[in-house]
Design an enzyme around this catalytic site. Structure first.
Site, mmCIF file in Angstrom:
data_model
loop_
_atom_site.group_PDB
_atom_site.id
_atom_site.type_symbol
_atom_site.label_atom_id
_atom_site.label_comp_id
_atom_site.label_asym_id
_atom_site.label_seq_id
_atom_site.Cartn_x
_atom_site.Cartn_y
_atom_site.Cartn_z
ATOM 1 N N ASP A 187 0.860 -1.182 0.000
ATOM 2 C CA ASP A 187 0.000 0.000 0.000
ATOM 3 C C ASP A 187 0.893 1.227 0.000
ATOM 4 O O ASP A 187 1.941 1.257 0.645
ATOM 5 C CB ASP A 187 -0.981 -0.004 1.170
ATOM 6 C CG ASP A 187 -0.335 -0.188 2.527
ATOM 7 O OD1 ASP A 187 -0.155 0.813 3.245
ATOM 8 O OD2 ASP A 187 -0.016 -1.338 2.879
ATOM 9 N N GLU A 243 -8.152 4.527 12.105
ATOM 10 C CA GLU A 243 -7.145 4.392 13.144
ATOM 11 C C GLU A 243 -7.034 5.622 14.037
ATOM 12 O O GLU A 243 -6.045 5.804 14.733
ATOM 13 C CB GLU A 243 -5.779 4.095 12.511
ATOM 14 C CG GLU A 243 -5.385 5.042 11.395
ATOM 15 C CD GLU A 243 -4.099 4.637 10.705
ATOM 16 O OE1 GLU A 243 -3.035 4.900 11.262
ATOM 17 O OE2 GLU A 243 -4.176 4.053 9.600
#
Length: 454
Positions: free
Chosen positions: A8, A97
């Site tokens: 990613d 997150e």
């Protein structure tokens, strides 16, 4: 079940050689598209075009900002609009997150609202990314979040630990954030990706003849916001004149093209330009837990407790004044991706410190992760406001002085005009020894405020 090598990426990765990435064995790339409703990754279209050109499967994620504004629905539509017209092989991913001051119940509801809106607005299925500690401690069971496939981050060899929402189920695992991949000149997140993250999970992976699903909308000519211009430097050009021409900044052009000296460009040089003044944002994931400020706490004592720094806590919590924290305030504390804060530091070292011009007991305490009260007590100081340049203080600190014994060598704070040579002379020590003690790679580069062992 098939497993695919994935990475990613975001603008942190810089310019990527996608041919080299594909030849390295990477099969899937997940690209950051957006954050909140204020940021679109400037490399999005470049990464997409490069990855697709070399046959990689592509997915997208949105970094979520929890709270009352912008709403989950607004962020969802911003995400989909950002990638409108691009082919996605993977479910559209929520990067989850941050807490944003919400309790577990409200935080979980916001995630679900975002995922539902993305599905409704794009017509494509969704998934969620988070890390193990976050899933274990900040999410609420029973609201339906477990229905969404999980991409989990945990940097360990044995695989991710279970959590109350998904148990031990996941469709992708980010197992490293320091990987090296050919074609990328930066540490890279490495992932193992399974069937369940692909949009059509009835097959191992969509076949080449099967077109990946497309987000509604047209991507014709690149827009001013997302397009890339390749500009060949002409005689008489400066970065300033080029930046002005394309409504951007010298800094942004320099960052994108890795130009170390903005005054040195040459005729014929090809520059990559994102038109439209936009800040290039370099963000790395920072995993956190939280701590509630107690009576008697200071930022210094909290930093010592969790083996971090005052500066890290200031930056993470956007504290304009580190001396102003209040009982009951919720602070973010940095952790690793497993959610582990370092064990509180219990070992203390006694050092000597020579007071420098401009020092106060408060500034000295902050530099050495201790308290004014501790310094006053150890040195029998009757008036904390009266210390003088050259005064020798004993300081108890958690700073590791590398087995120097209880009476460690002095610490010196670099002043304006100092050089290593004159510091060595001042303390009667060997210049080379000073370099070695402080792990200095370039003896000509020391800075005001740097703490040296002498």
């Amino acid at each position: 079940m098939a497993v695919y090598r994935g990475i990613d990426v975001s603008n942190w990765s810089g310019t990527i050689d996608w041919r080299a990435v594909a030849e390295s064995g990477v099969e899937v790339v997940i690209i950051q598209a957006s954050e909140g409703t204020f940021y679109r990754d400037p490399y999005l279209h470049e990464y997409y075009d490069g990855a697709k050109a070399y046959g990689l499967k592509v997915g997208f994620y949105h970094f979520f900002n929890p709270g009352s504004s912008p709403t989950p629905q607004e962020q969802a539509r911003y995400f989909v609009d950002t990638i409108r017209g691009l082919d996605s092989d993977l479910k559209l991913i929520l990067d989850f997150e941050q807490i944003g001051g919400l309790d577990n119940y409200e935080l979980t509801l916001q995630a679900i609202e975002f995922l539902r809106e993305v599905k409704e607005y794009s017509g494509l299925d969704t998934a969620i990314y988070t890390y193990t500690y976050f899933a274990q401690h900040y999410l609420y069971e029973g609201l339906g979040l477990s229905e969404y496939p999980l991409w989990i981050a945990q940097l360990s060899e044995g695989g991710p630990s279970p959590n109350p929402i998904w148990g031990d189920r996941y469709v992708a695992w980010q197992y490293s954030d320091t990987g090296r991949v050919r074609g990328i000149n930066a540490s890279t997140d490495l992932d193992l990706i399974y069937d369940g993250l692909f949009l059509d999970d009835s097959e191992d992976v969509p076949k080449e003849e099967k077109k990946p699903q497309k987000i509604p909308g047209d991507r014709q000519n690149p827009s001013i916001q997302s397009g890339i211009i390749y500009y060949t430097v002409q005689a008489g050009d400066t970065l300033s004149s080029i930046a002005q021409k394309y409504d951007t900044t010298v800094h942004e052009i320099a960052v994108i093209n890795s130009i170390s000296n903005p005054n040195l460009i040459y005729v014929g040089q090809v520059l990559k330009i994102y038109p439209g003044n936009r800040v290039i944002k370099k963000r790395r994931k920072i995993f956190t837990t939280t701590y509630i400020v107690q009576s008697g706490d200071t930022l210094t004592s909290i930093a010592m407790k969790f083996d971090t720094t005052v500066q890290a806590l200031e930056g993470l919590n956007d504290l304009p004044n580190p001396n102003l924290i209040y009982v009951g305030e919720v602070l973010k504390i940095p952790t690793d991706s497993r959610g582990n804060t370092a064990a509180p530091s219990t070992r203390q070292y006694m050092i000597t410190y020579i007071v420098q011009n401009g020092d106060t007991l408060s500034s000295i305490a902050a530099k050495f992760n201790t308290t004014v009260q501790s310094i006053v007590s150890i040195n029998n100081i009757s008036n904390p406001n009266l210390i003088y340049t050259g005064q020798i203080l004993k300081i108890e600190t958690s700073i590791n002085t590398e087995n120097r014994g209880e009476n460690s060598s002095s610490l010196y704070i670099v002043q304006k005009g100092d050089t290593l040579i004159n510091i060595a002379k001042k303390f009667g020590v060997n210049y080379k020894e000073l370099v070695e003690k402080n792990d200095i790679t370039n003896p000509n580069l020391i800075y005001v405020g740097e703490v040296l062992r002498v």
